[in-house]
Write an enzyme that holds these catalytic residues in place. Structure first.
Site, PDB file in Angstrom:
ATOM      1  N   CYS A 126     -10.901   3.618   0.050  1.00 39.15           N
ATOM      2  CA  CYS A 126      -9.471   3.786   0.324  1.00 39.15           C
ATOM      3  C   CYS A 126      -9.169   2.923   1.537  1.00 39.15           C
ATOM      4  CB  CYS A 126      -9.167   5.257   0.620  1.00 39.15           C
ATOM      5  SG  CYS A 126      -7.510   5.547   1.259  1.00 39.15           S
ATOM      6  N   ASP A 137       0.872  -1.181   0.000  1.00 42.93           N
ATOM      7  CA  ASP A 137       0.000   0.000   0.000  1.00 42.93           C
ATOM      8  C   ASP A 137       0.907   1.229   0.000  1.00 42.93           C
ATOM      9  OD1 ASP A 137      -2.282   1.682   0.238  1.00 42.93           O
ATOM     10  OD2 ASP A 137      -2.029   1.784   2.402  1.00 42.93           O
ATOM     11  N   SER A 138       0.316   2.380  -0.287  1.00 38.82           N
ATOM     12  CA  SER A 138       1.062   3.634  -0.214  1.00 38.82           C
ATOM     13  C   SER A 138       1.511   3.924   1.209  1.00 38.82           C
ATOM     14  CB  SER A 138       0.176   4.778  -0.686  1.00 38.82           C
ATOM     15  OG  SER A 138      -0.936   4.890   0.183  1.00 38.82           O
ATOM     16  N   GLU A 164      -1.619   8.741   8.241  1.00 36.34           N
ATOM     17  CA  GLU A 164      -0.193   8.358   8.250  1.00 36.34           C
ATOM     18  C   GLU A 164       0.525   8.925   9.483  1.00 36.34           C
ATOM     19  OE1 GLU A 164       1.886   6.474   6.135  1.00 36.34           O
ATOM     20  OE2 GLU A 164       0.000   5.715   5.336  1.00 36.34           O
ATOM     21  N   HIS A 171      -7.087   3.173   3.817  1.00 37.55           N
ATOM     22  CA  HIS A 171      -6.810   3.897   5.069  1.00 37.55           C
ATOM     23  C   HIS A 171      -8.115   4.178   5.836  1.00 37.55           C
ATOM     24  CE1 HIS A 171      -2.874   4.715   3.263  1.00 37.55           C
ATOM     25  NE2 HIS A 171      -2.485   5.329   4.358  1.00 37.55           N
ATOM     26  N   CYS A 218      -4.457  -1.260  -2.008  1.00 43.67           N
ATOM     27  CA  CYS A 218      -4.583   0.182  -2.215  1.00 43.67           C
ATOM     28  C   CYS A 218      -5.512   0.393  -3.407  1.00 43.67           C
ATOM     29  CB  CYS A 218      -3.186   0.739  -2.506  1.00 43.67           C
ATOM     30  SG  CYS A 218      -3.163   2.487  -2.925  1.00 43.67           S
TER      31      CYS A 218
HETATM   32  N1  DGL Z   1      -4.662   3.242   0.855  1.00 44.25           N
HETATM   33  C1  DGL Z   1      -4.676   3.963  -0.397  1.00 44.25           C
HETATM   34  C2  DGL Z   1      -5.961   3.653  -1.160  1.00 44.25           C
HETATM   35  O1  DGL Z   1      -6.596   2.647  -0.868  1.00 44.25           O
HETATM   36  C3  DGL Z   1      -4.393   5.393  -0.091  1.00 44.25           C
HETATM   37  C4  DGL Z   1      -4.012   6.185  -1.264  1.00 44.25           C
HETATM   38  C5  DGL Z   1      -3.122   7.348  -1.012  1.00 44.25           C
HETATM   39  O2  DGL Z   1      -1.987   7.130  -0.603  1.00 44.25           O
HETATM   40  O3  DGL Z   1      -3.566   8.449  -1.318  1.00 44.25           O
HETATM   41  O4  DGL Z   1      -6.357   4.338  -2.059  1.00 44.25           O
END
Ligand code: DGL
Length: 262
Positions: A183, A10-11, A151, A185, A73
């Site tokens: 998302c 993931d990011s 984050e 997150h 993600c």
């Molecule tokens: N967890 C990522 C998602 O599902 C977050 C994306 C981001 O870093 O903006 O889209």
């Protein structure tokens, strides 16, 4: 018997919401989770940048011997998964906003979706909404600012609450009865969302479905570990690991969380 690990990226820390579902369903599998927190948020990047980062993350996990890659993600899935599948031989599991179940169950025929700009502007998201939400009004909202706060671990902060209030207002005015979290997150915001939403609005995310899909792809490709021993779960982050550790709810003997400069 296949002892190689499941790779998940993931990011940042959000994809741990998916890792938790996978671990619950497949506790004996080894997993390697990669949090590219240094480059978060992906949602504000171009499709080309998201693809380039997704390729780098995939190469990292493949170098660790992963047998399957879960793109935990929505932003990376909707912008890069087709290209990843073309470039690499392992199976990929992606995650997309759960529009279909929300559209099928909505009585008000009005569904809210909170996702990143990168997801909402992708071709894959548009074609999924067109195919699965016929006759449904979709009220989209880009959750600008939420990922960086998560984050930083500011999950129940005033800043998060204020942003969510702004983002939910037009959806509530339009009469949504489902809110899709697009998302990975955002599941960490469910306690705050429940405080802000009336009880009539149900929250949907795709975590459990992704875990089930991971299990069926492992089985279809004969890649399961088939062992009684509890899996080893390794986490790598290229930012400070405190938030990652706290979202994991502490670690046990089978979990290793490390900083890695990649
Ligand atoms: N967890 C990522 C998602 O599902 C977050 C994306 C981001 O870093 O903006 O889209």
């Amino acid at each position: 018997m296949n002892r190689y690990p499941i790779g998940i990226f993931d990011s940042g820390v959000g994809g741990t919401s998916i890792w938790k579902e996978i671990q619950k369903l497949l506790p004996n599998e080894d997993t390697i989770y990669l949090a590219d927190s240094k480059n978060a948020p992906y949602g504000e990047k171009s499709a080309a940048q998201i693809l380039q980062l997704s390729i780098k993350n995939t190469e990292f996990l493949l170098a660790k011997g992963c047998k399957i890659i879960v793109v935990a993600c929505n932003t990376a899935t909707t912008n890069a998964i087709d290209e990843l599948r073309r470039n690499f031989k392992v199976p990929f599991i992606g995650i997309e906003p759960a529009i279909k179940p929300a559209a099928l169950q909505s009585s008000s025929k009005t569904v809210g979706i909170l996702a990143t700009k990168g997801t909402l502007s992708s071709h894959l998201f548009h074609s999924t909404s067109e195919n699965h939400a016929k006759g449904i009004r979709i009220i989209e909202r880009d959750g600008f600012g939420l990922v960086p706060l998560i984050e930083e671990g500011k999950i129940e902060s005033e800043e998060i609450r204020n942003l969510l209030q702004i983002y939910l207002k037009p959806m509530l005015e339009e009469g949504i009865d489902y809110l899709v979290l697009g998302c990975t997150h955002y599941p960490y915001l469910i306690p705050v969302l429940k405080e802000l939403l009336p009880e009539t609005v149900k929250i949907i995310d795709s975590g459990e479905a992704v875990a089930r899909q991971t299990m069926s792809v492992l089985m279809a490709n004969n890649l399961q570990k088939n062992s009684e021993e509890i899996g080893i779960c390794t986490f790598y982050s290229n930012a400070e690991i405190e938030v990652l550790q706290s979202l994991l709810g502490g670690t046990d003997a089978n979990m290793i969380v490390s900083f890695l400069d990649f």
